[in-house]
Enzyme design. Structure first.
Site, mmCIF file in Angstrom:
data_model
loop_
_atom_site.group_PDB
_atom_site.id
_atom_site.type_symbol
_atom_site.label_atom_id
_atom_site.label_comp_id
_atom_site.label_asym_id
_atom_site.label_seq_id
_atom_site.Cartn_x
_atom_site.Cartn_y
_atom_site.Cartn_z
ATOM 1 C CG ASP A 67 31.709 -8.119 11.690
ATOM 2 O OD1 ASP A 67 32.244 -7.306 10.925
ATOM 3 O OD2 ASP A 67 31.180 -9.171 11.302
ATOM 4 C CG ASN A 136 28.741 -20.537 9.136
ATOM 5 O OD1 ASN A 136 28.450 -19.397 8.759
ATOM 6 N ND2 ASN A 136 29.470 -20.753 10.215
ATOM 7 C CG HIS A 138 28.754 -16.027 9.597
ATOM 8 N ND1 HIS A 138 29.864 -16.827 9.538
ATOM 9 C CD2 HIS A 138 29.117 -14.877 8.979
ATOM 10 C CE1 HIS A 138 30.832 -16.193 8.917
ATOM 11 N NE2 HIS A 138 30.412 -15.010 8.559
ATOM 12 C CD GLU A 143 30.434 -18.144 13.089
ATOM 13 O OE1 GLU A 143 29.694 -18.446 12.127
ATOM 14 O OE2 GLU A 143 31.674 -18.127 13.000
#
Ligand code: GLP
Length: 244
Positions: A67, A136, A138, A143
């Site tokens: 990314d 979280n 990801h 996400e």
């Protein structure tokens, strides 16, 4: 899925670097998917060490990073590209033409994302994909949400991720709120996947990824559908796996 619990961060990093090194020795033109973040830093340092000792040759290795932030050019010091230069690429004999990164300042992200997918396919697909994990759950910048992104896409970052990433920027307002990320499908098409996690702050996400429902609300849980995935954890990150 396989789980390897290491006694500490350094041991986890050396074990994963050892597997990467072995894969490169077996397949000189290995297509390697790479993450950024704090987690892989010591693993990259170990790869650099192996290279300096003359035990590893990256001249044919091909890399695809997961990314990049939208709005940051490859020379921006906060870009993931700069991170990779500083932590790995500048210290090994990889060819610059073999390094692939999503373009954070593309004029057309739809075309850019498709071109990134095409370049992965043209290379024959990713052989070994390395991952970290967000607090979280990801992976890359996929996400938690109601649906699964298949291919590389422009994505919105959650508040939690923006806050977690603020530590790398001078002021919170500088932290980008969008990014370009490989999709879950891109990651799942890799032949083999290694996820690394260390520290208490990842324990809950690791527990849910390993023991919770398989759901896009915890993207790392989807990895359990892959035939060859291994989680390398330190003791802290694995601390909730035994708990009820
Ligand atoms: C970022 C990256 C992920 C990475 C995650 C965890 O959001 N896009 O690829 O796994 O953060 O980062 P860290 O290793 O710093 O905890």
């Amino acid at each position: 899925m396989n789980i390897v619990i290491c006694k500490n961060y350094l041991e986890m990093s050396c074990q994963v670097a050892g597997i990467v090194a072995e894969s490169i020795r077996e397949h000189v033109d290995l297509k390697l998917g790479l993450p950024t973040g704090e987690t892989p830093k010591a693993m990259y340092a170990e790869l650099v060490k192996l290279f300096r000792e003359g035990n590893l040759d990256f001249s044919e290795t091909v890399t695809f990073n997961l990314d990049e932030y939208v709005g940051l050019s490859s020379v921006d010091p906060n870009s993931f590209r700069c991170f990779m230069n500083e932590n790995l690429f500048d210290h090994i004999n990889i060819r610059s033409s073999n390094i692939h990164f999503p373009d954070g300042i593309s004029e057309c992200f739809e075309d850019e994302c498709q071109a990134y997918e095409d370049s992965i396919q043209k290379a024959g697909g990713i052989g070994l994909q390395l991952l970290g994990i967000g607090r979280n759950g990801h992976i890359g910048f996929n996400e938690p949400g109601d649906f699964i992104r298949d291919i590389t896409s422009k994505v919105n970052l959650t508040e939690d991720t923006i806050n977690a990433n603020a530590r790398f920027f001078k002021t919170p307002s500088e932290v980008p709120s969008t990014a370009v990320s490989m999709g879950i499908g891109t990651i799942m098409r890799a032949k083999s996947i290694i996820l690394m996690a260390n520290g208490d702050s990842k324990a809950q996400a690791v527990k849910e990824a390993v023991k919770g429902p398989i759901t896009p609300h915890l993207p790392a849980s989807l990895l359990r559908l892959h035939p060859d995935v291994t989680f390398f954890l330190d003791r802290e990150a694995s601390s909730l796996l035994e708990a009820k």
